[in-house]
Design a protein around this motif. Structure first.
Motif, PDB file in Angstrom:
ATOM      1  N   LEU A  10      40.837 -86.509  19.016  1.00  0.00           N
ATOM      2  CA  LEU A  10      41.924 -87.441  18.811  1.00  0.00           C
ATOM      3  C   LEU A  10      42.268 -87.468  17.337  1.00  0.00           C
ATOM      4  O   LEU A  10      41.404 -87.680  16.500  1.00  0.00           O
ATOM      5  N   LEU A  11      43.519 -87.251  17.030  1.00  0.00           N
ATOM      6  CA  LEU A  11      43.929 -87.194  15.644  1.00  0.00           C
ATOM      7  C   LEU A  11      44.537 -88.519  15.218  1.00  0.00           C
ATOM      8  O   LEU A  11      45.318 -89.125  15.943  1.00  0.00           O
ATOM      9  N   ASP A  12      44.163 -88.959  14.033  1.00  0.00           N
ATOM     10  CA  ASP A  12      44.691 -90.179  13.463  1.00  0.00           C
ATOM     11  C   ASP A  12      46.130 -89.944  13.023  1.00  0.00           C
ATOM     12  O   ASP A  12      46.394 -89.035  12.256  1.00  0.00           O
ATOM     13  N   HIS A  13      47.019 -90.754  13.508  1.00  0.00           N
ATOM     14  CA  HIS A  13      48.424 -90.596  13.139  1.00  0.00           C
ATOM     15  C   HIS A  13      48.764 -91.407  11.896  1.00  0.00           C
ATOM     16  O   HIS A  13      49.920 -91.596  11.579  1.00  0.00           O
ATOM     17  N   ARG A  14      47.733 -91.893  11.209  1.00  0.00           N
ATOM     18  CA  ARG A  14      47.971 -92.695  10.027  1.00  0.00           C
ATOM     19  C   ARG A  14      47.681 -91.890   8.777  1.00  0.00           C
ATOM     20  O   ARG A  14      46.874 -90.991   8.777  1.00  0.00           O
ATOM     21  N   ALA A  15      48.323 -92.259   7.700  1.00  0.00           N
ATOM     22  CA  ALA A  15      48.091 -91.611   6.413  1.00  0.00           C
ATOM     23  C   ALA A  15      47.607 -92.670   5.440  1.00  0.00           C
ATOM     24  O   ALA A  15      48.296 -93.645   5.187  1.00  0.00           O
ATOM     25  N   GLY A  16      46.395 -92.463   4.913  1.00  0.00           N
ATOM     26  CA  GLY A  16      45.854 -93.414   3.959  1.00  0.00           C
ATOM     27  C   GLY A  16      45.622 -94.776   4.553  1.00  0.00           C
ATOM     28  O   GLY A  16      45.646 -95.783   3.858  1.00  0.00           O
ATOM     29  N   VAL A  26      49.163 -79.097  12.630  1.00  0.00           N
ATOM     30  CA  VAL A  26      49.653 -78.412  13.834  1.00  0.00           C
ATOM     31  C   VAL A  26      49.040 -79.041  15.074  1.00  0.00           C
ATOM     32  O   VAL A  26      49.726 -79.319  16.065  1.00  0.00           O
ATOM     33  N   ARG A  27      47.719 -79.296  15.037  1.00  0.00           N
ATOM     34  CA  ARG A  27      47.038 -79.874  16.201  1.00  0.00           C
ATOM     35  C   ARG A  27      47.584 -81.242  16.552  1.00  0.00           C
ATOM     36  O   ARG A  27      47.663 -81.605  17.730  1.00  0.00           O
ATOM     37  N   GLN A  28      47.940 -82.025  15.541  1.00  0.00           N
ATOM     38  CA  GLN A  28      48.521 -83.334  15.801  1.00  0.00           C
ATOM     39  C   GLN A  28      49.786 -83.192  16.636  1.00  0.00           C
ATOM     40  O   GLN A  28      50.015 -83.955  17.586  1.00  0.00           O
ATOM     41  N   GLY A  29      50.622 -82.197  16.292  1.00  0.00           N
ATOM     42  CA  GLY A  29      51.835 -81.966  17.072  1.00  0.00           C
ATOM     43  C   GLY A  29      51.539 -81.484  18.472  1.00  0.00           C
ATOM     44  O   GLY A  29      52.154 -81.942  19.443  1.00  0.00           O
ATOM     45  N   VAL A  30      50.568 -80.566  18.628  1.00  0.00           N
ATOM     46  CA  VAL A  30      50.199 -80.051  19.951  1.00  0.00           C
ATOM     47  C   VAL A  30      49.699 -81.180  20.836  1.00  0.00           C
ATOM     48  O   VAL A  30      50.095 -81.310  22.001  1.00  0.00           O
ATOM     49  N   ARG A  31      48.825 -82.006  20.294  1.00  0.00           N
ATOM     50  CA  ARG A  31      48.259 -83.088  21.103  1.00  0.00           C
ATOM     51  C   ARG A  31      49.320 -84.127  21.478  1.00  0.00           C
ATOM     52  O   ARG A  31      49.345 -84.627  22.595  1.00  0.00           O
ATOM     53  N   ARG A  32      50.230 -84.415  20.544  1.00  0.00           N
ATOM     54  CA  ARG A  32      51.274 -85.384  20.850  1.00  0.00           C
ATOM     55  C   ARG A  32      52.172 -84.872  21.965  1.00  0.00           C
ATOM     56  O   ARG A  32      52.597 -85.642  22.848  1.00  0.00           O
TER      57      ARG A  32
END
Length: 679
Positions: A27-33, A560-566
């Motif tokens: 699971l990728l965090d969609h947050r920055a900082g 890239v993975r964040q986009g694939v998973r979304r």
């Protein structure tokens, strides 16, 4: 099984590969900082919102068109919903029958009106075309609600207008009545004060299509036409006819041409649309871009979503279909390339299949075959190098500890001679690794003894790793791969998805010239496993040290993975409707186009990303050095691209710097300086 975000897990412990896990949750965090990124929906208004609100201040009633203005469908064409009905009801020809029934209904009312109702359409069905018209009609309304989504910009605008004291209504040309349209709007969060549908005024032939519905609306609302502000996407029905009736009208952009004009990616996606599966893919991508205007331009994340997402989802659909056909109920995902497949399977949650992610690499699978001392079996590990030093060989094999006590480590010599000199140490190491690998694959061996079947999953190309694993197990197990070259292992049980043993030829040719952009989708940021070692805690992978180039690449891989998973999350509700063969044909078309003639901005974004060319060394390349588009097609952007020649020269310079002795490199530098002065 409880799953944890990989990024969260990495924060509390070193990265390890769980040999007995059921999947590869990442699971990728969609947050920055730590701050949630602000999302701005894509506005389809043709004037700035401030200007629109200024116009609204002088209006008493604000009206909106419904479809393609307030609501959008998750399919390319409205009639694609009919194909969905046929899928649900098991009627292969329903879409054509539904289209014919509507045409027949409109012909029957042509004398006094051009509009019809949903009841009249289903009454016009041929008896043998739809055994249960009432059930089909109910299903159509259900699917209309399921496969539409709100325009987020309009969803935010409507409450502002109502809060300012305006009465907000909807006007639409459609065969649905006002109550049916109002239900669709309410289901997606729109609260309006009234709905006017041409279906309810068909007896008097009043619709937006002829402009006669606008005076009817004004009389019903008790206003003058000049007090009405209308918004819609159709230049004729929504703008010209409203203006002719005396109302104020503002055109909004139709989503499909707008996205095609403002997103190179979406234009490429629409070029591959020709069936229900690709319609659902395009609709999902459109919804993503309308929900967030930052997803319109080309970027590394949108590359993952728009191209990587459909590729991995299609590959997963292909695997699941073949598993069902072959009676396979377990998958062995070879890391690192199998990580993204496990990640997408975690999201899609298919039934009847288990999967295990195991550490793997070509080095890990191939080197144990050197236990018999045959150097030809491991020459492929050295990426075509013919002369290396013993130290370089040990670095490539991640066996630096064997250098202790050795002499003549830095003399560059013929590869075969160097392997012969190292043969006693390397064969002993290969035998140890072979035993550890067999022990590690004990669960799969137990399956084989129980009569169960499993399959390998990897990105592919030469297929040497799964072939060596099959030799090790003594079984010819099937495998599913993104692609395989013409000279790949000839096992009939190995199947390629995009291309299989070099076929289709045109796709294989351009893909193997652009292999790194495909590998970018399937790459992972976990360290690459060199081999397995038996310790007191069990069998543990020994990893390669990450180079500086790999650490830079890892940041791009995560994006890239964040986009694939979304994409996988967004397509999940429709995944069961996707046909594996249709998605395969779509991905073949899209990726052949992408490899040969990429969008300019995407090429510029991906080309500088580095990648190690030879594990354990300082030799690396950029994607641009490996991605060779077909410039002969004459793209107008070719002058803006860093040329393939420049990338190749850059790689050659780094290669010589690493391989030449110091005096040789000094000579190259002197030659460079001389040429610069002359040229």
């Amino acid at each position: 099984m409880q799953k944890m975000s990989r990024l969260a897990a990495e924060a509390v412990s070193p990265v390890t590969l769980n040999a007995h896990g059921g999947g590869a949750a990442q699971l990728l965090d969609h947050r920055a900082g730590g701050a949630v990124a602000r999302v701005t929906p894509t506005s389809l208004l043709t004037i700035p919102e401030d200007e629109y609100l200024a116009l609204a201040r002088s209006a008493k009633v604000i009206s909106f068109d419904v479809f393609d203005t307030l609501l959008h469908r998750k399919v390319v064409l409205p009639r694609d919903i009919f194909a969905l009905i046929g899928e649900r009801m098991g009627l292969a020809d329903f879409a054509a029958a539904r289209f014919a029934a509507e045409a027949a209904a409109r012909r029957s009312t042509r004398a006094h009106s051009v509009e019809v109702s949903l009841d009249e359409i289903y009454a016009a069905f041929a008896p043998d075309a739809c055994p249960d018209p009432e059930a089909a009609k109910s299903l159509e309304l259900e699917l209309e609600s399921e496969f539409i989504f709100a325009n987020e910009a309009m969803l935010a605008l409507v409450p502002k207008l109502r809060a300012a004291g305006h009465r907000v209504i909807a006007i639409t040309d459609i065969y649905l009545n006002a109550s049916q349209v109002e239900a669709l709007l309410a289901a997606k969060g729109f609260e309006v004060d009234g709905v006017y549908a041409s279906c309810d005024h068909r007896e008097t032939n009043c619709g937006k299509y002829n402009g006669d519905l606008f005076p009817v609306v004004c009389r019903a609302e008790g206003i003058e036409p000049s007090d009405l502000l209308h918004v819609g996407d159709h230049a004729g029905s929504d703008v010209a006819n409203a203006l002719a009736a005396g109302a104020v009208a503002v055109q909004s952009n139709h989503p499909t041409p707008y996205l095609m004009a403002n997103s190179e990616h979406f234009a490429a996606v629409m070029g591959g649309h020709d069936n229900l599966s690709t319609s659902l893919v395009a609709g999902t991508i459109a919804q993503s871009k309308l929900a967030d205007q930052s997803r319109l331009p080309s970027s590394i994340e949108t590359f993952g979503y728009d191209f990587g997402g459909p590729l991995v989802a299609g590959f997963a659909a292909f695997i699941l279909q073949r598993c069902k056909e072959l009676g396979i109920d377990h998958l062995v995902l070879l890391a690192r390339d199998g990580c993204v497949v496990g990640d997408v399977l975690d999201v899609l949650a298919p039934e009847g299949i288990t999967y295990r992610l195991i550490p793997a690499s070509r080095r890990l699978a191939v080197f144990p075959s050197f236990a018999d001392g045959d150097a030809d079996k491991i020459r492929s590990l050295f990426a075509g190098q013919k002369r290396l030093s013993k130290r370089q060989i040990l670095a490539v094999l991640r066996l630096e500890h064997l250098a202790e006590g050795m002499t003549d480590l830095d003399t560059v010599m013929d590869l075969r001679q160097a392997l012969d000199d190292l043969k006693p140490q390397l064969t002993e190491q290969a035998q140890t690794e072979r035993a550890a690998l067999i022990e590690y694959l004990a669960p799969e061996l137990a399956m084989l003894e129980a009569g169960r079947k499993f399959a390998w999953v990897d990105v592919g190309w030469a297929l040497s790793s799964p072939a060596r694993l099959n030799q090790l197990l003594g079984h010819d197990m099937p495998g599913f791969f993104v692609g395989s070259r013409g000279d790949a292992n000839p096992s009939p049980n190995f199947e390629g998805y995009l291309f299989n043993r070099g076929r289709p030829h045109d796709l294989t040719r351009v893909a193997m010239r652009s292999v790194e952009i495909i590998e970018l989708v399937f790459a992972d940021w976990a360290p690459s496993a060199a081999y397995l070692s038996k310790t007191s805690d069990g069998i543990e992978p020994v990893h390669y040290h990450k180079s500086a180039a790999e650490r830079v690449r890892d940041a791009h891989i995560k994006t890239v993975r964040q986009g694939v998973r979304r994409f996988a999350e967004d397509i999940r509700s429709s995944f069961a409707l996707l046909r594996a063969d249709e998605l395969r044909a779509y991905n073949r078309r899209i990726w052949q186009q992408l490899c040969a003639k990429p969008p300019a901005a995407l090429y510029q974004s991906l080309s500088p990303i580095p990648h190690d060319a030879l594990a354990g060394t300082r030799v690396w390349r950029t994607i641009g050095e490996m991605w060779m588009p077909s410039w002969s097609y004459g793209t107008p952007y070719r002058k803006a691209f860093p040329t393939a020649r420049a990338y190749r020269l850059s790689y050659l310079r780094r290669y010589l710097k690493w391989h030449l002795p110091p005096w040789g490199w000094r000579f190259v530098r002197l030659a460079e300086d001389t040429l610069r002065k002359v040229i």
